[in-house]
Design an enzyme around this catalytic site. Sequence first.
Site: not given
Length: 465
Positions: A15, A365, A9-10, A385, A72
Amino acid sequence: MKVMAIVLAAGQGKRMKSKLYKVLHPVCGKPMVGHVLDAVREAEAGRTVVVVGHGAEAVKSYLGDAAEYVLQEQQLGTGHAVRQAEALLGAEEGTTIVICGDTPLVQASTIKSMLELHASSGAAATVLTASFDNPTGYGRVIRGEDGTVQRIVEQKDCSPEEAAVKEINTGTYCFDNKKLFEALAKVTSNNAQGEYYLTDVIGIFRASGESVQGYCTEDLAEAIGVNDRIALSEAERFMRERINRKHLLNGVTLIDPASTYIEAGVQIGPDTTIYPGTVLSGSTVIGEDCVIGPQADIADSKLGSSVSVKYSTVAQSEIGDDCSVGPYANLRPNSKLGTGCKIGDFVELKNASLDDGSKVSHLSYVGDAIVGKDVNIGCGAITVNYDGYNKSVTEIGDHAFVGSNVNLIAPVKIGDGAYVVAGSTVTQDVPAGDLAIARERQVNKPGYAEKIRGRAKAKKEKQQQ
């Protein structure tokens, strides 16, 4: 058999043209690397090492303690990436899965089948392969007469005969762990890319008399490696089809699967029907016998059984059994409905709880509120509120009645069985059983309507002159 995993996953993923690190792009709601870790975990990998590079901290933040990590610093190829894990795994006995973090569609069942073939054959390596009609861009798997893998040739290094081979390397492998790292020490960068190919290990094994097996998957989607947004959309489509199929087989009715979007972590009970345009995401759990949609958007929420939600949004909320929501309702975070509640059209709830049997039927509401049992809140009622600085709570007791167009100015309490007359603006507590009227007395002025119209008409004529 001791099983380990190395997840590559390095890569930066240029792209993708994104600020988000490649393996963190979601597929059906979960980052790609998350799908990969789920697969190797389900395949019973005891240790998982993730090789990180660009975006290392973001990947570590997402995965947390689900994996170990190695860095890496320079991207010099897949072989170089795997070697970074040698300090952690090099001395271990067992089998190591090597898989790319951008292959979210590889399934645990496939990895398990690879591991079984690898163990039963005594191979030094087993390669996950697929057969494509158009294999352009993929490394070709070259097999011998006995069916074992002789070598893997990258696209740029293929001869015309090798380029015609349709079986490709998916980039997922099983290795004898010690033999893997011994072979990696012999890999060179003498190729078109000037990189250290992990695939060269196959040739090294063959040269030393080791056996290499190939496991060909029937699910071509497992070969997809996501390097751009086009591949990401393809992965999303395949994953969505897979998820929908699972729910269909589990007794859920999807009226139109192609227009139903269900993320990976969603759970749905049997005999629930999902109508088109529905989006179910996050950690959503839906019970049995529900009717969801059309056009329901439900995220990170828990719904009981026999619930109806249509043309509405629900986020981070709980809905009890036998409730109905919508059309066109909005349940914002921390809304909670008991059993048999009704939330009707154009009603918004936020941080509000309604006990069993309470109803807010339309155009209201209710925010920062605690509502008791069997309460009726009329059309146009509002819990006021927020004063611009602070949020305050409205409490409404059991069996209370709040009439239409009522404003409840929080903090305020409406007692059990109290009745608030339509059109009232309530600023003080209403004791249990009391009737509250908070509006001006009506005054009628005979004939005055024509005077008002005359003034308005004269003003308009003057403006037009």
